[in-house]
Design a protein around this motif. Structure first.
Motif, PDB file in Angstrom:
ATOM      1  N   PRO A 131      10.513 -73.128 -20.612  1.00 24.94           N
ATOM      2  CA  PRO A 131      11.264 -72.494 -19.515  1.00 24.94           C
ATOM      3  C   PRO A 131      12.691 -72.995 -19.362  1.00 24.94           C
ATOM      4  O   PRO A 131      13.531 -72.287 -18.791  1.00 24.94           O
ATOM      5  N   HIS A 132      12.978 -74.217 -19.844  1.00 21.02           N
ATOM      6  CA  HIS A 132      14.321 -74.784 -19.664  1.00 21.02           C
ATOM      7  C   HIS A 132      15.134 -74.854 -20.964  1.00 21.02           C
ATOM      8  O   HIS A 132      16.228 -75.411 -20.961  1.00 21.02           O
ATOM      9  N   ILE A 155       5.923 -63.680 -18.880  1.00 20.14           N
ATOM     10  CA  ILE A 155       5.466 -63.096 -20.130  1.00 20.14           C
ATOM     11  C   ILE A 155       4.038 -63.523 -20.411  1.00 20.14           C
ATOM     12  O   ILE A 155       3.710 -64.724 -20.397  1.00 20.14           O
ATOM     13  N   THR A 156       3.175 -62.556 -20.646  1.00 22.27           N
ATOM     14  CA  THR A 156       1.785 -62.813 -21.045  1.00 22.27           C
ATOM     15  C   THR A 156       1.445 -61.854 -22.181  1.00 22.27           C
ATOM     16  O   THR A 156       2.260 -61.021 -22.591  1.00 22.27           O
ATOM     17  N   GLY A 157       0.215 -61.977 -22.667  1.00 18.81           N
ATOM     18  CA  GLY A 157      -0.233 -61.057 -23.704  1.00 18.81           C
ATOM     19  C   GLY A 157      -0.344 -59.626 -23.221  1.00 18.81           C
ATOM     20  O   GLY A 157      -0.441 -58.696 -24.019  1.00 18.81           O
ATOM     21  N   ASP A 158      -0.323 -59.423 -21.888  1.00 17.95           N
ATOM     22  CA  ASP A 158      -0.438 -58.074 -21.324  1.00 17.95           C
ATOM     23  C   ASP A 158       0.921 -57.400 -21.122  1.00 17.95           C
ATOM     24  O   ASP A 158       0.973 -56.214 -20.789  1.00 17.95           O
ATOM     25  N   GLY A 159       1.998 -58.164 -21.250  1.00 18.01           N
ATOM     26  CA  GLY A 159       3.309 -57.558 -21.070  1.00 18.01           C
ATOM     27  C   GLY A 159       4.307 -58.502 -20.438  1.00 18.01           C
ATOM     28  O   GLY A 159       4.013 -59.674 -20.162  1.00 18.01           O
ATOM     29  N   LEU A 160       5.494 -57.996 -20.200  1.00 19.14           N
ATOM     30  CA  LEU A 160       6.590 -58.760 -19.611  1.00 19.14           C
ATOM     31  C   LEU A 160       6.934 -58.158 -18.254  1.00 19.14           C
ATOM     32  O   LEU A 160       7.115 -56.940 -18.132  1.00 19.14           O
ATOM     33  N   PRO A 173       7.459 -65.070 -30.909  1.00 18.16           N
ATOM     34  CA  PRO A 173       8.499 -64.304 -30.224  1.00 18.16           C
ATOM     35  C   PRO A 173       7.911 -63.166 -29.387  1.00 18.16           C
ATOM     36  O   PRO A 173       6.795 -62.698 -29.651  1.00 18.16           O
ATOM     37  N   VAL A 174       8.661 -62.750 -28.394  1.00 17.29           N
ATOM     38  CA  VAL A 174       8.299 -61.605 -27.564  1.00 17.29           C
ATOM     39  C   VAL A 174       9.086 -60.411 -28.099  1.00 17.29           C
ATOM     40  O   VAL A 174      10.311 -60.441 -28.146  1.00 17.29           O
ATOM     41  N   PRO A 203       0.992 -67.814 -21.619  1.00 14.37           N
ATOM     42  CA  PRO A 203       1.881 -67.259 -20.586  1.00 14.37           C
ATOM     43  C   PRO A 203       3.058 -68.204 -20.321  1.00 14.37           C
ATOM     44  O   PRO A 203       2.903 -69.431 -20.340  1.00 14.37           O
ATOM     45  N   ILE A 204       4.213 -67.639 -20.103  1.00 10.61           N
ATOM     46  CA  ILE A 204       5.411 -68.439 -19.848  1.00 10.61           C
ATOM     47  C   ILE A 204       6.310 -67.702 -18.861  1.00 10.61           C
ATOM     48  O   ILE A 204       6.374 -66.469 -18.853  1.00 10.61           O
ATOM     49  N   THR A 205       6.954 -68.476 -17.992  1.00  8.39           N
ATOM     50  CA  THR A 205       7.870 -67.920 -17.005  1.00  8.39           C
ATOM     51  C   THR A 205       9.238 -68.567 -17.181  1.00  8.39           C
ATOM     52  O   THR A 205       9.346 -69.785 -17.319  1.00  8.39           O
TER      53      THR A 205
END
Length: 374
Positions: A346-347, A287-292, A257-258, A317-319
């Motif tokens: 993503p969907h 979203i990556t490990g560096d932030g959203l 989770p983010v 990473p996911i968009t």
């Protein structure tokens, strides 16, 4: 109709008339249901409104005498009551309704009370709950229900309630988002009882429950009721089947989770909503490990927003593209400082929960937007 009279203070009278009249139909198909029913029996004074689907009844603290019923124009009385000075109000009913408040004297004609429909009886009690807690549950779940009538599916305009001996669960969805919540209560049932209640009625009623103390909920195969603070609302149940499979559609917390501060994401979504080209355009979450990062673009105006938010995330990473209003509503429904977004694809639906809610008493799911410009 028999003659009767009662006296109460202006604030009590005005509040009772306003609350009851709010339930009157805006376009009555027969004139008589535009009336507000005033009743007095054995020293108890009540005001009532009824449109054949929903009824609202409030009990007044009065000093009165006589028994009977009278019907007056509800909206007219509500508008007049707003202007009353802070003095005792006396209502006397015989061939007319005469109202005095200080030096103010009003006479209202009576409508034909014999033509007024019989108010529905309150259905059997299924449980009791703190009114504030029930209002909070309905308000949060109602964020996902179809309250505008946009869907052609009638059942989506309702909130599905499930009552057991220990808990009450509420579920709302408009197909593009869904919310589910549950809370403890004192149930009076041996097995689960379910009801599909019009969302607009429940949400509107929830607004008036705060501070009302203990609420009593009634339900049978046709009618739902809630009583609190001397006020009772009944509503005819919706007949269309609700997609109850939604009760198992919530995925809970994902493996990755983010997690972020809900207020930070809410503020970014609000700014992105102001910038995006139109209400159908998506806002992009990367979203990556560096932030959203929250990004939106406008077409008619030269505006663009891209905002970085600190978060905890340890996955790939996911968009994902979302409706910012829907996601902001989900965050608001959490009523928590921290939020978790579980995004597996993503969907696929985004499940919004709070790390401060280990029992998952509230979950909100938002369906991403596909093939629309950001």
């Amino acid at each position: 109709m028999n003659a009767f009279t009662f006296t109460t203070d202006a604030k009590t009278f005005t509040a009772a008339v306003a609350w009851t009249a709010k339930h009157l139909p805006t376009r009555p198909h027969i004139p008589v249901i535009a009336g507000l029913l005033i009743s007095q029996h054995d020293g108890i004074t009540t005001l009532a409104a009824f449109d054949y689907d929903t009824s609202a009844t409030t009990t007044l603290n009065t000093d009165g005498s006589g028994n009977g019923q009278a019907l007056v124009s509800g909206r007219l009385l509500a508008e007049l009551a707003k202007t009353f000075p802070d003095k005792p109000v006396t209502v006397t009913v015989d061939t007319t309704a005469r109202i005095t408040c200080g030096s103010l004297k009003l006479t209202l004609p009576l409508m034909t009370v014999e033509d007024y429909p019989t108010l529905p009886a309150t259905p059997p009690t299924v449980g009791e709950i703190d009114a504030d807690r029930f209002a909070d549950l309905i308000t949060r779940v109602g964020l996902a229900a179809d309250t505008t009538g946009a869907s052609s599916i009638q059942a989506l305009r309702g909130i599905h309630l499930a009552f057991t001996a220990d808990t009450v669960e509420a579920l709302g969805t408009d197909r593009y988002r869904a919310a589910r919540g549950h809370t403890d209560w004192t149930g009076k049932v041996d097995s689960e009882v379910t009801a599909l209640v019009p969302a607009a009625v429940l949400i509107d009623t929830a607004k008036t429950l705060h501070g009302a103390g203990q609420a009593t909920v009634g339900c049978d195969n046709h009618l739902f009721s809630i009583t609190a603070g001397g006020r009772t609302v009944t509503s005819r149940l919706m007949a269309d089947p609700f997609p109850v499979q939604m009760r198992t559609a919530f995925g809970g917390r994902g493996e990755q989770p983010v997690t972020m501060w809900a207020a930070d994401l809410s503020a970014a979504l609000k700014r992105a909503d102001l910038v995006r080209a139109d209400k159908k355009a998506a806002v992009v979450l990367h979203i990556t490990g560096d932030g959203l990062t929250v990004t939106a673009k406008g077409q008619e105006i030269a505006a663009e927003t891209g905002e970085h938010i600190d978060c905890a995330y340890f996955g790939d990473p996911i968009t994902v593209r979302v409706n910012p209003i829907y996601l902001a509503d989900a965050l608001h429904g959490l009523a928590s400082k921290r939020a978790e977004l579980s995004i597996s694809h993503p969907h696929r639906p985004i499940n919004v929960t709070s790390p401060d809610d280990p029992q998952l008493t509230y979950q909100h799911t938002v369906v991403p937007i596909r093939n629309l410009s950001a």
